[in-house]
Design a protein around this motif. Structure first.
Motif, PDB file in Angstrom:
ATOM      1  N   ASP A 134       2.547 -11.262   2.453  1.00 10.22           N
ATOM      2  CA  ASP A 134       2.905 -10.867   1.086  1.00 10.22           C
ATOM      3  C   ASP A 134       3.062  -9.359   0.967  1.00 10.22           C
ATOM      4  N   SER A 176      11.016  -4.125   0.824  1.00 10.99           N
ATOM      5  CA  SER A 176      12.050  -4.004  -0.208  1.00 10.99           C
ATOM      6  C   SER A 176      12.223  -2.540  -0.587  1.00 10.99           C
ATOM      7  N   ASN A 235      10.707   1.930   0.743  1.00 10.97           N
ATOM      8  CA  ASN A 235       9.287   2.252   0.873  1.00 10.97           C
ATOM      9  C   ASN A 235       8.957   2.845   2.238  1.00 10.97           C
ATOM     10  N   ILE A 247       1.842  -0.987  -4.515  1.00  9.78           N
ATOM     11  CA  ILE A 247       3.257  -0.993  -4.112  1.00  9.78           C
ATOM     12  C   ILE A 247       4.162  -1.040  -5.336  1.00  9.78           C
ATOM     13  N   GLN A 248       3.757  -1.756  -6.357  1.00 11.23           N
ATOM     14  CA  GLN A 248       4.570  -1.861  -7.573  1.00 11.23           C
ATOM     15  C   GLN A 248       4.632  -0.545  -8.347  1.00 11.23           C
ATOM     16  N   LYS A 249       3.688   0.367  -8.098  1.00 12.46           N
ATOM     17  CA  LYS A 249       3.699   1.656  -8.799  1.00 12.46           C
ATOM     18  C   LYS A 249       4.839   2.559  -8.352  1.00 12.46           C
ATOM     19  N   GLY A 250       5.436   2.262  -7.210  1.00 12.92           N
ATOM     20  CA  GLY A 250       6.613   2.992  -6.770  1.00 12.92           C
ATOM     21  C   GLY A 250       6.301   4.241  -5.963  1.00 12.92           C
ATOM     22  N   LYS A 299      -4.194   4.229  -9.223  1.00 11.64           N
ATOM     23  CA  LYS A 299      -3.081   3.508  -9.848  1.00 11.64           C
ATOM     24  C   LYS A 299      -2.460   4.274 -11.015  1.00 11.64           C
ATOM     25  N   LEU A 326      -0.950  -4.865  -3.573  1.00 10.88           N
ATOM     26  CA  LEU A 326       0.292  -5.301  -4.223  1.00 10.88           C
ATOM     27  C   LEU A 326       0.537  -4.505  -5.496  1.00 10.88           C
ATOM     28  N   GLY A 327      -0.531  -4.196  -6.231  1.00 10.30           N
ATOM     29  CA  GLY A 327      -0.387  -3.366  -7.426  1.00 10.30           C
ATOM     30  C   GLY A 327       0.014  -1.946  -7.097  1.00 10.30           C
ATOM     31  N   ASN A 356       6.718  -7.120   0.270  1.00  9.67           N
ATOM     32  CA  ASN A 356       6.848  -6.135  -0.802  1.00  9.67           C
ATOM     33  C   ASN A 356       7.178  -4.746  -0.265  1.00  9.67           C
TER      34      ASN A 356
END
Length: 651
Positions: free
Chosen positions: A295, A302, A305, A265-268, A194, A262-263, A299
């Motif tokens: 879920d 969007s 990705n 994916i949020q890192k980009g 992460k 999910l975390g 993510n």
């Protein structure tokens, strides 16, 4: 009266002015006194509190900040003088034109200069580059010594912006200590992925430095500490067996994994484009419950990705699983992100599989015809010379072709596996549209462009070395009785007939054999006309099947029999099965049945491979025998050299 009144008024006004002037003077005097008193008070206050002016105060703040920066350990430059000397040596060492003999003493001097100080300097940009150069050119004992100095701070090194490059070089150059440094990271794997800087280090270790068993152990760590303790690094891990043995731990472990995904994916893009992240996401989408999978899918759909992930096998599989679950709105978002980039995506084999799955699953064919299909037609040149691309084009016009079914068996299924909250497996449909109707619309869109391209580029397609089996062969194998297919085959053959110079090409021969099997009259007449040495071809390996095709064709059968009758005995005596089949078709002896290939086990294959490796090793290690010239030859050479006149030295 008016004048008098006016004079009176004027006089009174002057008196008022005089009185007002007097009042103003007294007011000014009083103000001066009060001002002086206030200044004195301020001066006393300033003297008592030691305050300065605003400008001086701002200058003091800047000085305080500067002092704080100098005291900050991150900004400190330890061993600054040593670093200056090291840079001078480094500039000489990194010169690529320098020989190894000249570089060795400089490396020894640089190592002696930095020995014991490396751990204090590794977090700086210039020092990190110097140590990377040392790792590149030094011998293995010296590399191990450098790596040992940073061992204590290795995790912090992986998280540092400049130090992460040095950590990568340690895994790349110090190959003898890879496992040792991997074990240093074993308890921090989930945190390192992460982190923006350490993620690339962890991905390199995962993809290049560890065994498949260790990879599965790494993936197990993302399910929580409880499951992570069930296996040791290096031992095989089977997720299905673990979930069967410990069903009570399945839900908590997969919830932990889904939350972690999910975390990630949020890192980009910096993290999501890594192969380790792809494998973690693949594991979650494979085993997690339907709600968690939905879920993760929402993510992933969007942004862009999918474009960051489809270059690897596991990444493309993640995209396919997420696309299967996604609703129509999310699928539309993904398709729009591919606009203008489909040609680049299909250059990757796994990207091509993703495009095929999207074409199969999407119910909105109108959107596909606007975004995906036109761009595929634009890159036909690249698809025709690629194995996967050929089969993908063939799927658009002949979805039931056996080679298409064999290659894309899992992708062509209209259902997917899913798990409920209790881990019970079910099957869920991925598309509402009728498959037959879909294939009909696809064929209407692709048949004409592919036919036009094939008929215009027959020679390049046949000569292409990268396209066995050729698209033309596969298209001609399609046993459709449709009129369009008949016209298609006829137009291809006319284009083939325009290139008789390719008659000896293997691809060309195989293509003609396929035409003969379909009882194509034009192919039979063309071959009979252009094949002059039919006797020679009948006795050759491989091409004898062309003669066999002419012999089995009703229009050319009698004429070929007459021409081959003189060599019937030779055909019967030949060891080639094709020649024996020709003799049988002419009324000779019956050909022996085709012998089935022996299926070898994995152990047999491994034994054969080991023998080959051993033979190669012996061939490279055995010294070559020196060729000794006989003594008589040596004597002759010596005599010749003695008799040779001396060369005149120019004055």
């Amino acid at each position: 009266m008016e004048k008098e009144d006016g004079k009176k008024k004027v006089v009174t006004s002057k008196k008022e002015q005089v009185s007002s002037n007097g009042d103003s003077k007294t007011h000014v005097a009083q103000a001066k006194k009060t001002g002086v008193q206030q200044k004195e008070k301020k001066g006393d206050a300033m003297d008592t509190s030691d305050q300065t002016s605003p400008q001086k105060d701002a200058g003091g703040k800047r000085k305080a900040k500067r002092d704080a920066k100098e005291k900050d350990p991150k900004r400190a430059k330890p061993h600054e003088e040593t670093l200056i000397q090291a840079k001078q040596l480094w500039n000489s060492i990194r010169d690529r034109t320098l020989s190894d003999e000249a570089r060795a003493p400089l490396l020894a001097e640089l190592y002696a200069l930095l020995k014991g100080k490396i751990s204090d300097m590794i977090f700086k940009h210039d020092a990190s580059r110097i140590i990377q150069t040392m790792l590149k050119y030094s011998e293995m004992p010296q590399k191990e010594a450098i790596a040992a100095e940073v061992k204590e701070n290795f995790i912090h090194l992986c998280k540092s912006h400049y130090g992460s490059f040095l950590a990568l070089k340690i895994f790349l150059r110090v190959t003898t200590k890879r496992n040792e440094y991997f074990l240093l990271l074993r308890n921090e794997i989930t945190k390192l992925l992460k982190h923006k800087e350490s993620a690339k280090v962890m991905d390199y270790v995962y993809t290049e430095c560890i065994s498949p068993e260790q990879k599965r152990w790494v993936l197990l760590q993302f399910m929580g500490p409880q499951l992570g303790l069930l296996a040791e690094p290096g031992k095989p891990v089977d997720f299905d067996e673990i979930f069967k043995k410990f069903p009570e731990m399945r839900k908590s472990a997969l919830d932990k994994l889904s939350e972690y995904c999910l975390g990630v994916i949020q890192k980009g893009p910096t993290v999501i484009r890594l192969e380790l992240a792809h494998d973690v996401l693949q594991l979650a989408l494979k085993y997690a419950s339907e709600s968690d999978v939905a879920d993760i899918s929402s993510n992933l759909c969007s942004g862009k990705n999918f474009l960051e992930m489809c270059h690897t096998a596991s990444g493309a599989d993640v995209c396919i699983r997420a696309y299967d679950v996604a609703p129509a709105k999310d699928r539309k978002t993904v398709l729009k992100s591919f606009k203008g980039l489909v040609g680049r995506v299909v250059e990757w084999p796994h990207g091509m599989e993703l495009v095929l799955r999207m074409s199969l699953v999407t119910d909105d064919l109108t959107l596909l015809k606007k975004i995906i299909f036109p761009e595929l037609i634009e890159v036909l040149d690249g698809l025709v010379i690629d194995k996967t691309g050929i089969l993908m084009l063939l799927w658009t016009v002949a979805p039931n072709h056996p080679q298409v079914q064999a290659r894309f068996k899992s992708l062509l299924e209209n259902t997917r596996k899913a798990y409920d909250a209790n881990g019970k497996e079910t099957t869920v449909p991925v598309s509402k549209k009728n498959p037959e109707q879909r294939h009909k619309e696809l064929a209407e869109f692709f048949t004409e462009p592919i036919k036009d391209y094939c008929t215009a580029n027959v020679k390049p397609i046949i000569e292409a070395e990268k396209s066995p089996p050729s698209l033309l062969m596969l298209l001609l194998e399609e046993k459709s009785e449709d009129e369009n297919w008949a016209k298609f085959r006829t137009s291809i053959f006319k284009a083939i007939e325009a290139h008789p110079d390719l008659i000896d090409d293997h691809q060309y021969i195989a293509l003609l054999v396929r035409l003969l099997k379909q009882k194509n009259d034009e192919a039979a007449e063309f071959l009979e006309k252009h094949l002059k040495d039919k006797k020679e071809w009948a006795l050759k390996k491989g091409v004898c099947y062309v003669i066999l095709g002419l012999l089995e064709h009703p229009k050319t059968q009698d004429r070929i029999k007459k021409q081959l009758k003189p060599i019937l005995a030779e055909l019967e005596a030949s060891e080639e099965r094709g020649c024996r089949l020709i003799a049988e078709a002419m009324g000779g002896k019956k050909a022996p049945p085709k012998e089935p290939k022996e299926k070898r086990s994995q152990d047999d294959k491994k034994a054969v491979k080991d023998k080959q490796v051993k033979a190669k090793a012996e061939a490279t290690t055995t010294p070559k025998e020196e060729t000794k010239t006989p003594p008589k030859v040596k004597e002759v050479k010596e005599v010749k050299e003695a008799k040779a006149p001396a060369k005149k030295v120019p004055s």
